[in-house]
Design a protein around this motif. Structure first.
Motif, PDB file in Angstrom:
ATOM      1  N   ALA A  51       0.836  -1.209   0.000  1.00  0.00           N
ATOM      2  CA  ALA A  51       0.000   0.000   0.000  1.00  0.00           C
ATOM      3  C   ALA A  51       0.870   1.258   0.000  1.00  0.00           C
ATOM      4  O   ALA A  51       0.543   2.244  -0.668  1.00  0.00           O
ATOM      5  CB  ALA A  51      -0.943  -0.011   1.202  1.00  0.00           C
ATOM      6  N   SER A  52       1.996   1.219   0.726  1.00  0.00           N
ATOM      7  CA  SER A  52       2.876   2.392   0.771  1.00  0.00           C
ATOM      8  C   SER A  52       3.486   2.688  -0.597  1.00  0.00           C
ATOM      9  O   SER A  52       3.850   3.826  -0.880  1.00  0.00           O
ATOM     10  CB  SER A  52       3.975   2.213   1.820  1.00  0.00           C
ATOM     11  N   LEU A  53       3.591   1.656  -1.437  1.00  0.00           N
ATOM     12  CA  LEU A  53       4.114   1.828  -2.802  1.00  0.00           C
ATOM     13  C   LEU A  53       2.997   2.023  -3.825  1.00  0.00           C
ATOM     14  O   LEU A  53       3.263   2.128  -5.023  1.00  0.00           O
ATOM     15  CB  LEU A  53       4.963   0.621  -3.205  1.00  0.00           C
ATOM     16  N   GLN A  54       1.755   2.008  -3.330  1.00  0.00           N
ATOM     17  CA  GLN A  54       0.559   2.154  -4.168  1.00  0.00           C
ATOM     18  C   GLN A  54       0.457   1.050  -5.225  1.00  0.00           C
ATOM     19  O   GLN A  54       0.165   1.288  -6.390  1.00  0.00           O
ATOM     20  CB  GLN A  54       0.507   3.538  -4.815  1.00  0.00           C
ATOM     21  N   ILE A  55       0.759  -0.181  -4.758  1.00  0.00           N
ATOM     22  CA  ILE A  55       0.568  -1.358  -5.604  1.00  0.00           C
ATOM     23  C   ILE A  55      -0.261  -2.362  -4.814  1.00  0.00           C
ATOM     24  O   ILE A  55      -0.357  -2.276  -3.593  1.00  0.00           O
ATOM     25  CB  ILE A  55       1.911  -1.998  -6.039  1.00  0.00           C
ATOM     26  N   SER A  56      -0.850  -3.313  -5.508  1.00  0.00           N
ATOM     27  CA  SER A  56      -1.666  -4.328  -4.837  1.00  0.00           C
ATOM     28  C   SER A  56      -0.760  -5.360  -4.164  1.00  0.00           C
ATOM     29  O   SER A  56       0.384  -5.565  -4.577  1.00  0.00           O
ATOM     30  CB  SER A  56      -2.562  -5.030  -5.853  1.00  0.00           C
ATOM     31  N   PRO A  57      -1.293  -6.024  -3.133  1.00  0.00           N
ATOM     32  CA  PRO A  57      -0.521  -7.116  -2.519  1.00  0.00           C
ATOM     33  C   PRO A  57      -0.156  -8.199  -3.531  1.00  0.00           C
ATOM     34  O   PRO A  57       0.920  -8.786  -3.454  1.00  0.00           O
ATOM     35  CB  PRO A  57      -1.465  -7.653  -1.439  1.00  0.00           C
ATOM     36  N   SER A  58      -1.030  -8.436  -4.494  1.00  0.00           N
ATOM     37  CA  SER A  58      -0.745  -9.421  -5.537  1.00  0.00           C
ATOM     38  C   SER A  58       0.455  -8.988  -6.381  1.00  0.00           C
ATOM     39  O   SER A  58       1.342  -9.796  -6.687  1.00  0.00           O
ATOM     40  CB  SER A  58      -1.968  -9.607  -6.423  1.00  0.00           C
ATOM     41  N   MET A  59       0.497  -7.728  -6.741  1.00  0.00           N
ATOM     42  CA  MET A  59       1.631  -7.204  -7.518  1.00  0.00           C
ATOM     43  C   MET A  59       2.914  -7.331  -6.702  1.00  0.00           C
ATOM     44  O   MET A  59       3.954  -7.734  -7.229  1.00  0.00           O
ATOM     45  CB  MET A  59       1.396  -5.743  -7.896  1.00  0.00           C
ATOM     46  N   TRP A  60       2.861  -7.010  -5.416  1.00  0.00           N
ATOM     47  CA  TRP A  60       4.038  -7.135  -4.558  1.00  0.00           C
ATOM     48  C   TRP A  60       4.521  -8.577  -4.532  1.00  0.00           C
ATOM     49  O   TRP A  60       5.708  -8.855  -4.633  1.00  0.00           O
ATOM     50  CB  TRP A  60       3.735  -6.615  -3.158  1.00  0.00           C
ATOM     51  N   SER A  61       3.590  -9.514  -4.411  1.00  0.00           N
ATOM     52  CA  SER A  61       3.946 -10.934  -4.403  1.00  0.00           C
ATOM     53  C   SER A  61       4.637 -11.329  -5.707  1.00  0.00           C
ATOM     54  O   SER A  61       5.632 -12.044  -5.702  1.00  0.00           O
ATOM     55  CB  SER A  61       2.692 -11.777  -4.182  1.00  0.00           C
ATOM     56  N   GLN A  62       4.122 -10.852  -6.827  1.00  0.00           N
ATOM     57  CA  GLN A  62       4.716 -11.155  -8.129  1.00  0.00           C
ATOM     58  C   GLN A  62       6.113 -10.548  -8.253  1.00  0.00           C
ATOM     59  O   GLN A  62       7.032 -11.176  -8.776  1.00  0.00           O
ATOM     60  CB  GLN A  62       3.831 -10.624  -9.257  1.00  0.00           C
ATOM     61  N   ILE A  63       6.274  -9.329  -7.762  1.00  0.00           N
ATOM     62  CA  ILE A  63       7.581  -8.660  -7.825  1.00  0.00           C
ATOM     63  C   ILE A  63       8.608  -9.439  -7.018  1.00  0.00           C
ATOM     64  O   ILE A  63       9.745  -9.640  -7.455  1.00  0.00           O
ATOM     65  CB  ILE A  63       7.473  -7.206  -7.324  1.00  0.00           C
ATOM     66  N   LYS A  64       8.209  -9.899  -5.829  1.00  0.00           N
ATOM     67  CA  LYS A  64       9.140 -10.640  -4.969  1.00  0.00           C
ATOM     68  C   LYS A  64       9.623 -11.917  -5.635  1.00  0.00           C
ATOM     69  O   LYS A  64      10.763 -12.315  -5.461  1.00  0.00           O
ATOM     70  CB  LYS A  64       8.477 -11.017  -3.644  1.00  0.00           C
ATOM     71  N   SER A  65       8.752 -12.548  -6.406  1.00  0.00           N
ATOM     72  CA  SER A  65       9.127 -13.841  -6.971  1.00  0.00           C
ATOM     73  C   SER A  65       9.753 -13.737  -8.350  1.00  0.00           C
ATOM     74  O   SER A  65      10.803 -14.331  -8.572  1.00  0.00           O
ATOM     75  CB  SER A  65       7.927 -14.779  -7.000  1.00  0.00           C
ATOM     76  N   ALA A  66       9.162 -13.014  -9.277  1.00  0.00           N
ATOM     77  CA  ALA A  66       9.727 -13.059 -10.624  1.00  0.00           C
ATOM     78  C   ALA A  66       9.381 -11.872 -11.516  1.00  0.00           C
ATOM     79  O   ALA A  66      10.073 -11.649 -12.500  1.00  0.00           O
ATOM     80  CB  ALA A  66       9.271 -14.334 -11.336  1.00  0.00           C
ATOM     81  N   ARG A  67       8.337 -11.151 -11.228  1.00  0.00           N
ATOM     82  CA  ARG A  67       7.909 -10.088 -12.136  1.00  0.00           C
ATOM     83  C   ARG A  67       8.944  -8.964 -12.207  1.00  0.00           C
ATOM     84  O   ARG A  67       9.329  -8.405 -11.181  1.00  0.00           O
ATOM     85  CB  ARG A  67       6.575  -9.518 -11.677  1.00  0.00           C
ATOM     86  N   PRO A  68       9.396  -8.619 -13.411  1.00  0.00           N
ATOM     87  CA  PRO A  68      10.342  -7.512 -13.546  1.00  0.00           C
ATOM     88  C   PRO A  68       9.673  -6.187 -13.167  1.00  0.00           C
ATOM     89  O   PRO A  68       8.477  -5.999 -13.350  1.00  0.00           O
ATOM     90  CB  PRO A  68      10.713  -7.507 -15.028  1.00  0.00           C
ATOM     91  N   ILE A  69      10.460  -5.273 -12.648  1.00  0.00           N
ATOM     92  CA  ILE A  69       9.987  -3.941 -12.292  1.00  0.00           C
ATOM     93  C   ILE A  69      10.334  -3.022 -13.456  1.00  0.00           C
ATOM     94  O   ILE A  69      11.513  -2.788 -13.739  1.00  0.00           O
ATOM     95  CB  ILE A  69      10.651  -3.444 -10.999  1.00  0.00           C
ATOM     96  N   GLY A  70       9.318  -2.529 -14.136  1.00  0.00           N
ATOM     97  CA  GLY A  70       9.524  -1.638 -15.274  1.00  0.00           C
ATOM     98  C   GLY A  70       9.968  -0.246 -14.837  1.00  0.00           C
ATOM     99  O   GLY A  70       9.973   0.084 -13.642  1.00  0.00           O
ATOM    100  N   ASP A  71      10.321   0.579 -15.812  1.00  0.00           N
ATOM    101  CA  ASP A  71      10.811   1.925 -15.527  1.00  0.00           C
ATOM    102  C   ASP A  71       9.787   2.761 -14.763  1.00  0.00           C
ATOM    103  O   ASP A  71      10.124   3.438 -13.793  1.00  0.00           O
ATOM    104  CB  ASP A  71      11.203   2.646 -16.819  1.00  0.00           C
ATOM    105  N   LYS A  72       8.536   2.724 -15.194  1.00  0.00           N
ATOM    106  CA  LYS A  72       7.496   3.538 -14.557  1.00  0.00           C
ATOM    107  C   LYS A  72       7.328   3.145 -13.092  1.00  0.00           C
ATOM    108  O   LYS A  72       7.281   4.008 -12.206  1.00  0.00           O
ATOM    109  CB  LYS A  72       6.179   3.382 -15.317  1.00  0.00           C
ATOM    110  N   LEU A  73       7.256   1.839 -12.813  1.00  0.00           N
ATOM    111  CA  LEU A  73       7.092   1.376 -11.442  1.00  0.00           C
ATOM    112  C   LEU A  73       8.346   1.667 -10.614  1.00  0.00           C
ATOM    113  O   LEU A  73       8.249   2.044  -9.441  1.00  0.00           O
ATOM    114  CB  LEU A  73       6.755  -0.117 -11.410  1.00  0.00           C
ATOM    115  N   ALA A  74       9.516   1.536 -11.208  1.00  0.00           N
ATOM    116  CA  ALA A  74      10.761   1.843 -10.487  1.00  0.00           C
ATOM    117  C   ALA A  74      10.765   3.301 -10.040  1.00  0.00           C
ATOM    118  O   ALA A  74      11.116   3.608  -8.893  1.00  0.00           O
ATOM    119  CB  ALA A  74      11.978   1.540 -11.360  1.00  0.00           C
TER     120      ALA A  74
END
Length: 149
Positions: A51-74
């Protein structure tokens, strides 16, 4: 500083996907440590961090495991966590090992100790090849088999 005196790890080009993942995991670790020190219960820390990053818990879970962080999200993460522009793309010291990294190192050590010199040479060659290419031999053979001939 002459090239000979540069540490080997600084001579390598950092993989932006890995660098960004390590950096956001370091941000979470700092967030969790501060929250726990303030007496916040551990349950719900992941959701609060997301929530502090304004992303969903599901997105956070994906980022932790394998989802690349794009420029906009970075850039979003940098702004919301008070970091300067480009912070997510920089290597910041040595981060603590994740549980999966620790597990891999334990498994690697057991494999090393349970084999002979030929097995050790093969293990070293395989790991070196993956480290150099970033692709395992199974992935290479799969992509070669599916490539048009």
């Amino acid at each position: 500083m002459p090239p000979e005196s540069v540490a080997p790890e600084t001579q390598q080009v950092a993989n932006p996907t890995i660098t960004r993942r390590r950096n956001v995991l370091a941000l979470f670790q700092g967030y969790a440590e501060r929250a726990l020190a303030d007496g916040v219960a551990p349950k719900g820390l992941e959701q609060a961090f997301a929530a502090s990053l304004q992303i969903s818990p599901s997105m956070w879970s994906q980022i932790k495991s394998a989802r690349p962080i794009g420029d906009k999200l970075a850039r979003q993460i940098e702004v919301l966590s008070g970091k300067g522009p480009g912070w997510m793309d920089e290597v910041h010291g040595t981060a603590a090992l994740t549980p999966s990294e620790k597990g891999f190192l334990d498994l690697s050590l057991r494999a090393w100790r349970n084999t002979n010199s030929i097995g050790r040479k093969q293990l070293r060659a395989y790991v070196a090849a993956v480290a150099e290419s970033g692709v395992s031999s199974e992935q290479q053979s799969t992509s070669q088999a599916s490539a048009p001939h």
